[in-house]
Motif scaffolding. Structure first.
Motif, mmCIF file in Angstrom:
data_model
loop_
_atom_site.group_PDB
_atom_site.id
_atom_site.type_symbol
_atom_site.label_atom_id
_atom_site.label_comp_id
_atom_site.label_asym_id
_atom_site.label_seq_id
_atom_site.Cartn_x
_atom_site.Cartn_y
_atom_site.Cartn_z
ATOM 1 N N HIS A 1 3.554 31.237 14.171
ATOM 2 C CA HIS A 1 3.447 30.485 12.921
ATOM 3 C C HIS A 1 2.031 30.341 12.376
ATOM 4 O O HIS A 1 1.850 30.031 11.217
ATOM 5 N N MET A 2 1.032 30.585 13.190
ATOM 6 C CA MET A 2 -0.349 30.397 12.731
ATOM 7 C C MET A 2 -1.057 31.716 12.432
ATOM 8 O O MET A 2 -2.140 31.722 11.872
ATOM 9 N N SER A 3 -0.453 32.822 12.779
ATOM 10 C CA SER A 3 -1.109 34.114 12.607
ATOM 11 C C SER A 3 -1.221 34.492 11.131
ATOM 12 O O SER A 3 -0.293 34.276 10.360
ATOM 13 N N PRO A 4 -2.352 35.047 10.722
ATOM 14 C CA PRO A 4 -2.510 35.469 9.325
ATOM 15 C C PRO A 4 -1.785 36.779 9.025
ATOM 16 O O PRO A 4 -1.746 37.212 7.891
ATOM 17 N N SER A 5 -1.187 37.411 10.041
ATOM 18 C CA SER A 5 -0.450 38.655 9.813
ATOM 19 C C SER A 5 0.900 38.564 10.524
ATOM 20 O O SER A 5 1.151 37.639 11.287
ATOM 21 N N SER A 6 1.760 39.523 10.277
ATOM 22 C CA SER A 6 3.076 39.548 10.899
ATOM 23 C C SER A 6 2.937 39.711 12.408
ATOM 24 O O SER A 6 2.065 40.434 12.885
ATOM 25 N N VAL A 7 3.811 39.030 13.155
ATOM 26 C CA VAL A 7 3.762 39.059 14.612
ATOM 27 C C VAL A 7 5.167 39.345 15.124
ATOM 28 O O VAL A 7 6.135 38.772 14.644
ATOM 29 N N ALA A 8 5.280 40.232 16.068
ATOM 30 C CA ALA A 8 6.555 40.498 16.738
ATOM 31 C C ALA A 8 6.444 39.960 18.153
ATOM 32 O O ALA A 8 5.450 40.201 18.834
ATOM 33 N N THR A 9 7.444 39.207 18.594
ATOM 34 C CA THR A 9 7.454 38.736 19.970
ATOM 35 C C THR A 9 8.536 39.508 20.711
ATOM 36 O O THR A 9 9.669 39.582 20.264
ATOM 37 N N VAL A 10 8.161 40.091 21.834
ATOM 38 C CA VAL A 10 9.072 40.900 22.632
ATOM 39 C C VAL A 10 9.040 40.343 24.040
ATOM 40 O O VAL A 10 7.970 40.241 24.645
ATOM 41 N N PRO A 11 10.223 39.954 24.563
ATOM 42 C CA PRO A 11 10.213 39.420 25.923
ATOM 43 C C PRO A 11 9.782 40.480 26.925
ATOM 44 O O PRO A 11 10.183 41.635 26.819
ATOM 45 N N ALA A 12 8.945 40.062 27.872
ATOM 46 C CA ALA A 12 8.459 40.981 28.898
ATOM 47 C C ALA A 12 9.526 41.128 29.968
ATOM 48 O O ALA A 12 10.301 40.230 30.230
ATOM 49 N N GLY A 13 9.571 42.274 30.569
ATOM 50 C CA GLY A 13 10.526 42.503 31.645
ATOM 51 C C GLY A 13 10.048 43.652 32.502
ATOM 52 O O GLY A 13 9.246 44.477 32.081
ATOM 53 N N GLN A 14 10.542 43.711 33.703
ATOM 54 C CA GLN A 14 10.158 44.794 34.585
ATOM 55 C C GLN A 14 10.764 46.091 34.078
ATOM 56 O O GLN A 14 11.908 46.138 33.642
ATOM 57 N N GLY A 15 10.003 47.131 34.094
ATOM 58 C CA GLY A 15 10.489 48.434 33.669
ATOM 59 C C GLY A 15 10.597 48.584 32.168
ATOM 60 O O GLY A 15 11.224 49.515 31.698
ATOM 61 N N ALA A 16 9.994 47.670 31.411
ATOM 62 C CA ALA A 16 10.107 47.735 29.960
ATOM 63 C C ALA A 16 9.498 49.017 29.412
ATOM 64 O O ALA A 16 9.997 49.582 28.458
ATOM 65 N N VAL B 1 18.591 44.294 14.720
ATOM 66 C CA VAL B 1 17.476 43.396 14.438
ATOM 67 C C VAL B 1 17.815 42.542 13.208
ATOM 68 O O VAL B 1 18.561 42.976 12.326
ATOM 69 N N LEU B 2 17.281 41.325 13.194
ATOM 70 C CA LEU B 2 17.384 40.431 12.039
ATOM 71 C C LEU B 2 16.017 40.349 11.382
ATOM 72 O O LEU B 2 15.008 40.232 12.064
ATOM 73 N N CYS B 3 15.991 40.388 10.075
ATOM 74 C CA CYS B 3 14.744 40.244 9.339
ATOM 75 C C CYS B 3 14.904 39.032 8.423
ATOM 76 O O CYS B 3 15.792 39.003 7.563
ATOM 77 N N ILE B 4 14.077 38.010 8.641
ATOM 78 C CA ILE B 4 14.176 36.775 7.871
ATOM 79 C C ILE B 4 12.779 36.364 7.423
ATOM 80 O O ILE B 4 11.786 36.910 7.876
ATOM 81 N N SER B 5 12.732 35.404 6.523
ATOM 82 C CA SER B 5 11.430 34.897 6.101
ATOM 83 C C SER B 5 11.289 33.451 6.542
ATOM 84 O O SER B 5 12.268 32.769 6.817
ATOM 85 N N SER B 6 10.063 33.035 6.605
ATOM 86 C CA SER B 6 9.745 31.653 6.923
ATOM 87 C C SER B 6 9.081 31.046 5.699
ATOM 88 O O SER B 6 8.311 31.708 5.003
ATOM 89 N N ALA C 1 3.956 22.508 11.258
ATOM 90 C CA ALA C 1 4.762 22.089 12.405
ATOM 91 C C ALA C 1 5.457 20.755 12.166
ATOM 92 O O ALA C 1 6.619 20.578 12.514
ATOM 93 N N LEU C 2 4.776 19.794 11.540
ATOM 94 C CA LEU C 2 5.375 18.484 11.294
ATOM 95 C C LEU C 2 6.532 18.599 10.323
ATOM 96 O O LEU C 2 7.612 18.055 10.554
ATOM 97 N N ALA C 3 6.356 19.320 9.228
ATOM 98 C CA ALA C 3 7.427 19.478 8.241
ATOM 99 C C ALA C 3 8.624 20.186 8.858
ATOM 100 O O ALA C 3 9.770 19.821 8.599
ATOM 101 N N HIS D 1 6.298 36.251 6.667
ATOM 102 C CA HIS D 1 5.710 35.077 6.023
ATOM 103 C C HIS D 1 5.271 35.440 4.604
ATOM 104 O O HIS D 1 4.405 36.305 4.447
ATOM 105 N N PRO D 2 5.861 34.828 3.579
ATOM 106 C CA PRO D 2 5.449 35.135 2.205
ATOM 107 C C PRO D 2 3.955 34.895 2.003
ATOM 108 O O PRO D 2 3.403 33.911 2.489
ATOM 109 N N GLY D 3 3.318 35.832 1.329
ATOM 110 C CA GLY D 3 1.893 35.694 1.057
ATOM 111 C C GLY D 3 1.002 36.086 2.220
ATOM 112 O O GLY D 3 -0.208 36.045 2.115
#
Length: 159
Positions: A6-21, A118-123, A128-130, A153-155
């Protein structure tokens, strides 16, 4: 990862780590769902979904409308999803309108029905409070689904 996401100025992908990935082949994105609420961010999510879709894949543009919506409201939602979509993309773009009062749940169920890769959505980019006080559809989707989610993230798109 929540803070980075949520704080990154660019798009971020999170991928769960796993053995043998590293030994696993890269997934082929054949079924992509882009959820849109009709906002600028929703249109951006649809654009990213179409841009990352390889030849032969299908992008399903999804819009959740409130329960009890009229046929005219559903048709307007359908038209708004297709605004700005080039005719060259139409053969591989589908539109789905879903009635529900729980947007995140409806999106997750649609992804399961479609066997989405995959799902592609916007935020909306709320702080964080809101998000805590008002709830966050994107956060709820991440918590409810086991499918990969790309949040735009728009913008804050690529420069």
């Amino acid at each position: 990862s929540y803070t980075v996401l949520h704080m990154s100025p660019s798009s971020v992908a999170t991928v769960p780590a796993g053995q043998g990935a590293a030994a696993q082949p890269l997934p082929r994105l054949e079924r992509i769902i882009a959820a849109s609420d009709g906002s600028e961010g929703g249109a951006l999510a649809a654009g990213y979904a179409i841009a990352m879709a390889p030849a032969g894949s299908v992008v399903r543009l999804l819009r959740v409308v409130s329960s009890g919506s009229t046929a005219a409201q559903k048709e307007e939602a359908r038209k708004s999803l297709l605004e700005g979509i080039s005719h060259e993309h139409l053969p591989r773009v589908e539109v789905e309108i879903v009635e529900s009062d729980d947007t995140a749940d409806a999106i997750c169920h649609a992804a399961e029905r479609a066997h989405a890769d995959v799902l592609c959505i916007s935020s909306r980019g709320r702080g964080a409070l809101a998000s805590t006080l008002l709830g966050s559809v994107s956060q709820a989707i991440i918590e409810k689904t086991r499918r990969p989610v790309i949040i735009v993230h728009p913008g804050k798109g690529p420069r």
